[in-house]
Design a protein around this motif. Sequence first.
Motif: not given
Length: 413
Positions: A170-193
């Motif tokens: 499941g974790f690998l599938l989530e990683k494969l379905l997530t693009s580098p841009l989306e990963e960057q957006e998640k990191v930015q979202f966590m920083e904002e939180i």
Amino acid sequence: IPRNQRSPPPSQSLLRTGDPLKLLDPGRSKLTTVETKRIVSVLDEAIFKVELISLISHITEFLDDLSTILGSELMGTLKEHERLSNNMEALLTQLQREGLKQEDGRGDLVGTEEQIRHLQLHQQAVKSSIRNILRLFQADPLASQAVRDEAYARDLSFEIFIKGLSEFRGFLLEKLLTSPLEEQEKVQFMEEISLRDKKNTETIAALEAELATAIQSRDNEIMKMNAAIRDLKSHLLHLEKSSESHIQRTKQEAEKLQKGELRISQAKCAKIQQDIHQLRAQLNVLIIDNRDSELALRKKKYKVEMEIENWIQKYDADMGEKQTEFEEVDAVYTEEKAQLAELKEKYAVLEQEYSQIKEERKRSQEKKERAERELAIMVRAATHIQAFWKGYLVRSLLKSKRKKKGKGKKSKK
């Protein structure tokens, strides 16, 4: 880029348009590339094989009950595997009695070279048997599904391992379905939180300081009022003799003033306390969200570590299999090389014999052609002789006829 022309961050746009938690979900629902599909299929196949391997001991124990589903070939292979496993256990028991032991540190076997080689041969046979069983199960989906339905008999350690593999998938599938841009957006979202949590903490601290100041101010005012009341009481005691009515009126005014100030102070305290409860509720919500985010990140970290460990183990296993395949291919190559050398020797002998036969045929052909040429010469010579002889006979006949004619003329005269 000028500030007024900059586009807002993706996380900010998501926060404005919908649920901000959707940012943590993968942007796609299906795999699009062949490589990612192969990675997931390899992991699915590994989980499938582990599920079957974990139930082999249970299958062999109740082999007769599953005979109608498994078929004759699988039954024979499973019986052979059970025999090899029993031999392996008996061999291990015997070697342990004879002094073979396993070191705790590295897991190496200590014993004679012949004992270790004999044990390794049995281990290799068991591994080959397991590979054959898995191959037959993959070729028979009904049998493999029937065996997987016996999951209740699986050992707890295998359940934990399979569960870990599924979570890793499941974790690998989530990683494969997530693009580098989306990963960057998640990191930015966590920083904002995190930044918001920090600002809220600072706001709460400032409000608590303000509340403490207000409480202290109220206490000071009450102390001043109490001091004033005490002064008024003493003054009233002094003035009691002069005017009872004046004292009573002054006392009532003082009590009214105290009650009014107390109500105002209580209203301020209630309002400040309500603000504190609201801010504490917001703080608790943010703390819960941050704890959930931290738990998810910890799970992802654990899954990544498990992924790395599993890939290392898989790499070691693959290298072992490749080494075994290389040794088998090398043995076959050596045998075929010896056969090739033997065939070359036979070919050299046959080639020599063929050359001799070819030379003899060539000599026979030349001899035959020479005889044919001689025969042709003799035939031409015979033809010439016959022609010459026929001409001679014709001339002789004509000559004799001429002589007879000459004699007849002379006799007539």
